[in-house]
Scaffold this motif. Sequence first.
Motif, mmCIF file in Angstrom:
data_model
loop_
_atom_site.group_PDB
_atom_site.id
_atom_site.type_symbol
_atom_site.label_atom_id
_atom_site.label_comp_id
_atom_site.label_asym_id
_atom_site.label_seq_id
_atom_site.Cartn_x
_atom_site.Cartn_y
_atom_site.Cartn_z
ATOM 1 N N VAL A 1 36.880 0.110 -18.774
ATOM 2 C CA VAL A 1 35.562 -0.265 -18.750
ATOM 3 C C VAL A 1 35.081 -0.058 -20.282
ATOM 4 C CG1 VAL A 1 33.653 0.168 -18.053
ATOM 5 C CG2 VAL A 1 34.827 0.168 -16.476
ATOM 6 N N ALA A 2 35.139 1.508 -21.117
ATOM 7 C CA ALA A 2 34.755 1.588 -22.345
ATOM 8 C C ALA A 2 34.943 0.988 -23.114
ATOM 9 C CB ALA A 2 35.126 3.095 -22.877
ATOM 10 N N GLU A 3 36.393 0.409 -22.847
ATOM 11 C CA GLU A 3 37.453 -0.570 -23.902
ATOM 12 C C GLU A 3 36.483 -1.996 -24.133
ATOM 13 O OE1 GLU A 3 39.202 -2.296 -27.022
ATOM 14 O OE2 GLU A 3 39.043 0.474 -26.600
ATOM 15 N N LEU A 4 36.127 -2.490 -22.514
ATOM 16 C CA LEU A 4 35.330 -3.855 -22.808
ATOM 17 C C LEU A 4 34.304 -3.977 -23.845
ATOM 18 C CD1 LEU A 4 36.324 -5.325 -19.773
ATOM 19 C CD2 LEU A 4 37.207 -5.921 -21.120
ATOM 20 N N LEU A 5 33.444 -2.647 -23.159
ATOM 21 C CA LEU A 5 31.513 -2.448 -23.353
ATOM 22 C C LEU A 5 32.652 -2.007 -25.464
ATOM 23 C CD1 LEU A 5 30.833 0.184 -21.453
ATOM 24 C CD2 LEU A 5 29.842 -2.383 -21.638
ATOM 25 N N ASN A 6 33.431 -0.899 -25.999
ATOM 26 C CA ASN A 6 33.545 -1.124 -27.630
ATOM 27 C C ASN A 6 33.317 -2.972 -28.056
ATOM 28 O OD1 ASN A 6 33.069 1.196 -27.381
ATOM 29 N ND2 ASN A 6 34.640 1.979 -26.666
ATOM 30 N N GLN A 7 34.532 -3.487 -27.579
ATOM 31 C CA GLN A 7 34.713 -4.832 -27.830
ATOM 32 C C GLN A 7 33.321 -5.762 -27.666
ATOM 33 O OE1 GLN A 7 37.724 -6.570 -25.586
ATOM 34 N NE2 GLN A 7 39.284 -5.169 -26.257
ATOM 35 N N GLN A 8 32.684 -5.296 -27.627
ATOM 36 C CA GLN A 8 31.484 -6.243 -27.043
ATOM 37 C C GLN A 8 29.691 -5.410 -28.353
ATOM 38 O OE1 GLN A 8 29.623 -7.923 -23.389
ATOM 39 N NE2 GLN A 8 31.307 -5.956 -22.391
ATOM 40 N N ALA A 9 30.644 -4.700 -29.231
ATOM 41 C CA ALA A 9 29.593 -3.298 -29.848
ATOM 42 C C ALA A 9 28.616 -2.646 -29.257
ATOM 43 C CB ALA A 9 29.279 -4.670 -30.724
ATOM 44 N N VAL A 10 29.568 -2.298 -27.718
ATOM 45 C CA VAL A 10 28.795 -1.090 -27.099
ATOM 46 C C VAL A 10 29.021 0.172 -27.343
ATOM 47 C CG1 VAL A 10 27.080 -0.468 -25.157
ATOM 48 C CG2 VAL A 10 27.213 -2.602 -25.718
ATOM 49 N N ALA A 11 29.241 0.901 -28.057
ATOM 50 C CA ALA A 11 29.532 2.309 -28.202
ATOM 51 C C ALA A 11 29.875 3.073 -27.532
ATOM 52 C CB ALA A 11 29.201 3.428 -29.710
ATOM 53 N N VAL A 12 30.065 3.374 -25.980
ATOM 54 C CA VAL A 12 30.672 4.282 -25.218
ATOM 55 C C VAL A 12 31.506 5.428 -25.738
ATOM 56 C CG1 VAL A 12 28.515 2.983 -24.314
ATOM 57 C CG2 VAL A 12 31.065 3.137 -23.614
ATOM 58 N N ARG A 13 31.605 6.504 -24.847
ATOM 59 C CA ARG A 13 33.254 7.807 -24.496
ATOM 60 C C ARG A 13 33.382 7.092 -22.782
ATOM 61 N NH1 ARG A 13 33.967 11.836 -28.073
ATOM 62 N NH2 ARG A 13 35.588 11.586 -26.511
ATOM 63 N N GLY A 14 34.586 7.108 -22.612
ATOM 64 C CA GLY A 14 35.319 6.959 -21.693
ATOM 65 C C GLY A 14 36.391 7.664 -21.509
ATOM 66 N N GLY A 15 36.271 8.632 -20.784
ATOM 67 C CA GLY A 15 37.122 9.964 -20.226
ATOM 68 C C GLY A 15 36.546 10.992 -19.561
ATOM 69 N N GLN A 16 36.921 12.221 -19.681
ATOM 70 C CA GLN A 16 36.154 13.160 -18.593
ATOM 71 C C GLN A 16 35.699 14.423 -19.956
ATOM 72 O OE1 GLN A 16 40.208 15.018 -17.857
ATOM 73 N NE2 GLN A 16 40.454 14.440 -15.678
ATOM 74 N N VAL B 1 31.553 6.826 -17.473
ATOM 75 C CA VAL B 1 32.254 6.007 -18.907
ATOM 76 C C VAL B 1 30.497 6.824 -18.939
ATOM 77 C CG1 VAL B 1 31.133 3.831 -20.206
ATOM 78 C CG2 VAL B 1 33.436 3.448 -17.994
ATOM 79 N N ARG B 2 30.600 7.386 -20.370
ATOM 80 C CA ARG B 2 29.041 7.875 -20.969
ATOM 81 C C ARG B 2 28.213 7.092 -21.791
ATOM 82 N NH1 ARG B 2 30.227 12.769 -23.819
ATOM 83 N NH2 ARG B 2 30.494 11.744 -25.478
ATOM 84 N N PHE B 3 26.940 6.853 -21.569
ATOM 85 C CA PHE B 3 26.151 6.129 -22.469
ATOM 86 C C PHE B 3 24.883 7.174 -22.992
ATOM 87 C CE2 PHE B 3 27.605 2.523 -19.558
ATOM 88 C CZ PHE B 3 27.515 1.440 -20.555
ATOM 89 N N SER B 4 24.855 7.152 -24.224
ATOM 90 C CA SER B 4 24.491 8.416 -24.633
ATOM 91 C C SER B 4 22.816 7.771 -25.391
ATOM 92 C CB SER B 4 24.956 9.333 -26.053
ATOM 93 O OG SER B 4 26.091 9.685 -25.725
ATOM 94 N N PHE B 5 21.333 7.749 -25.039
ATOM 95 C CA PHE B 5 20.610 7.487 -25.837
ATOM 96 C C PHE B 5 19.626 8.293 -26.972
ATOM 97 C CE2 PHE B 5 21.138 4.471 -22.404
ATOM 98 C CZ PHE B 5 21.223 3.584 -23.108
ATOM 99 N N ALA B 6 19.401 7.752 -27.812
ATOM 100 C CA ALA B 6 18.479 9.054 -28.912
ATOM 101 C C ALA B 6 17.792 8.155 -29.569
ATOM 102 C CB ALA B 6 19.715 8.868 -29.881
#
Length: 122
Positions: A62-77, A93-98
């Motif tokens: 999931v994270a890879e597909l999002l990253n390919q769409q220029a949405v920076a997320v982290r996938g993992g533990q 999958v972790r989204f971080s808003f600032a």
Amino acid sequence: MAGATSLIQKLNINEIKSYKAMLLKQFFGGLQQIPGLDILSSPVHNAGIVALNVQGEHPANVAELLNQQAVAVRGGQHCAMPFFSQLGLAGAVRFSFAPYNNEADVTTSLQALTQAVEILTA
């Protein structure tokens, strides 16, 4: 980095909390429209982090597909291996808003996540 630091220094903590709460409200509302998600985070007392999974899919995919769409997320533990092990999950999958994010970033993230779910569950 300097731009983000400058922005945060100009805002007070209550403005930052309020702004991030608005972004999170928009994001959580959009997540409710996407089928097949397991949302692990709560919108209550949230500092801007949203963890989720697409049912039956590895978070790295999931994270890879999002990253390919220029949405920076982290996938993992996310340095919480015992927690994810106890939950029986490979991670999330972790989204971080600032404060430097905006409503367009939320919309883009939701659109990319919708597309990722459609790709993975087709």
